[in-house]
Scaffold this active site. Structure first.
Site, PDB file in Angstrom:
ATOM      1  N   GLY A  45       0.848  -1.193   0.000  1.00 59.80           N
ATOM      2  CA  GLY A  45       0.000   0.000   0.000  1.00 59.80           C
ATOM      3  C   GLY A  45       0.875   1.231   0.000  1.00 59.80           C
ATOM      4  N   GLN A  50       2.779   9.945   1.986  1.00 57.82           N
ATOM      5  CA  GLN A  50       4.119   9.374   2.158  1.00 57.82           C
ATOM      6  C   GLN A  50       5.105   9.862   1.102  1.00 57.82           C
ATOM      7  OE1 GLN A  50       2.265   5.198   2.591  1.00 57.82           O
ATOM      8  NE2 GLN A  50       4.134   5.061   3.791  1.00 57.82           N
ATOM      9  N   CYS A  91       5.574  -0.414   7.682  1.00 56.86           N
ATOM     10  CA  CYS A  91       5.289   0.877   7.071  1.00 56.86           C
ATOM     11  C   CYS A  91       6.502   1.321   6.256  1.00 56.86           C
ATOM     12  CB  CYS A  91       4.992   1.919   8.159  1.00 56.86           C
ATOM     13  SG  CYS A  91       4.535   3.525   7.484  1.00 56.86           S
ATOM     14  N   LEU A  92       6.286   1.725   5.024  1.00 56.52           N
ATOM     15  CA  LEU A  92       7.400   2.145   4.169  1.00 56.52           C
ATOM     16  C   LEU A  92       8.025   3.442   4.680  1.00 56.52           C
ATOM     17  CD1 LEU A  92       5.915   1.259   0.669  1.00 56.52           C
ATOM     18  CD2 LEU A  92       7.566  -0.050   2.029  1.00 56.52           C
ATOM     19  N   HIS A 133      -4.696   1.394   7.565  1.00 53.58           N
ATOM     20  CA  HIS A 133      -3.323   1.908   7.724  1.00 53.58           C
ATOM     21  C   HIS A 133      -3.104   3.100   6.796  1.00 53.58           C
ATOM     22  CE1 HIS A 133       1.195   1.228   8.149  1.00 53.58           C
ATOM     23  NE2 HIS A 133       1.123   1.972   7.067  1.00 53.58           N
ATOM     24  N   GLU A 134      -3.597   2.979   5.540  1.00 52.73           N
ATOM     25  CA  GLU A 134      -3.404   4.073   4.564  1.00 52.73           C
ATOM     26  C   GLU A 134      -4.246   5.288   4.924  1.00 52.73           C
ATOM     27  OE1 GLU A 134      -0.848   1.410   2.963  1.00 52.73           O
ATOM     28  OE2 GLU A 134      -0.944   3.581   2.830  1.00 52.73           O
ATOM     29  N   HIS A 137      -2.549   7.396   7.307  1.00 52.89           N
ATOM     30  CA  HIS A 137      -1.537   8.276   6.681  1.00 52.89           C
ATOM     31  C   HIS A 137      -2.178   9.579   6.197  1.00 52.89           C
ATOM     32  CE1 HIS A 137       2.246   6.089   6.649  1.00 52.89           C
ATOM     33  NE2 HIS A 137       1.687   5.017   6.127  1.00 52.89           N
TER      34      HIS A 137
END
Ligand SMILES: O=C(O)C[C@@H](Cc1ccccc1)C(=O)SCC(=O)c1ccccc1
Ligand SMILES: [Zn+2]
Length: 168
Positions: A45, A50, A91-92, A133-134, A137
């Site tokens: 994702g 991000q 998480c990236l 999760h997204e 963000h």
């Protein structure tokens, strides 16, 4: 094109993203660049926040073979029942750390697709986890906000050290 991914504790990750007013070719180029960036990382994702674009755009693909690309523009989530489940999230923007996060596991998502058409779905399993999760963000939240302050402090210290070493 590959876009640079912001890393915790970068304060820009705390920005609340703005709704997309028109799903135009500029947004579609952003979506394409986000998929390039997500697949390259690799991840399942990516939220526009991000890559330092503060618009409510999310791309997800939880498939093993890049066969299920999903686009969520101006996503909204409804919790359908209070049952929760745990998942070790990554998480990236916090690379190398995985922590258990508890989230509702029965939700409905409403969003616009890459053509600006409204759709809704009731995702199951990892897709339900990833969408939440997204969406965090887009609201300036990170998965480290769902774990203990002690663990968050330790992760922040390690990320700060990593960034200092890279700056040298
Ligand atoms: O930071 C992000 O939004 C990407 C993140 C999404 C996510 C992963 C797990 C639970 C919730 C949300 C990631 O993709 S981290 C990398 C990852 O989980 C993964 C990478 C390669 C293959 C499978 C998973
Ligand atoms: Zn993340």
């Amino acid at each position: 094109a590959l876009l640079p991914i912001l890393e915790f504790p970068d304060p820009r990750l705390r920005t609340v993203a703005k709704p997309v007013t028109e799903v135009d070719d500029k947004i579609r180029q952003l979506v394409a660049d986000m998929f390039d960036t997500m697949y390259d990382a690799p991840g399942i994702g990516l939220a526009a926040s991000q890559v330092n674009v503060h618009k409510r755009v999310v791309v997800i693909d939880v498939s093993e073979d890049k066969s299920q690309p999903l686009v969520f523009i101006n996503p909204e989530i409804e919790v359908l029942d209070p049952e929760v489940s745990e998942y070790d999230e990554g998480c990236l923007s916090v690379p190398g750390f995985y922590e258990t996060v508890v989230r509702p596991n029965h939700i409905r998502v409403k969003a616009l697709d890459r053509d600006g058409n409204p759709f809704e779905m009731e995702p199951q399993g990892l897709l339900a986890v990833c969408i939440q999760h997204e969406l965090d963000h887009l609201n300036g939240k990170l998965f480290v906000d769902h774990i203990s302050p002690l663990k968050r402090t330790r992760i922040r210290a390690k990320m700060d050290k990593k960034h200092k070493a890279e700056a040298r």
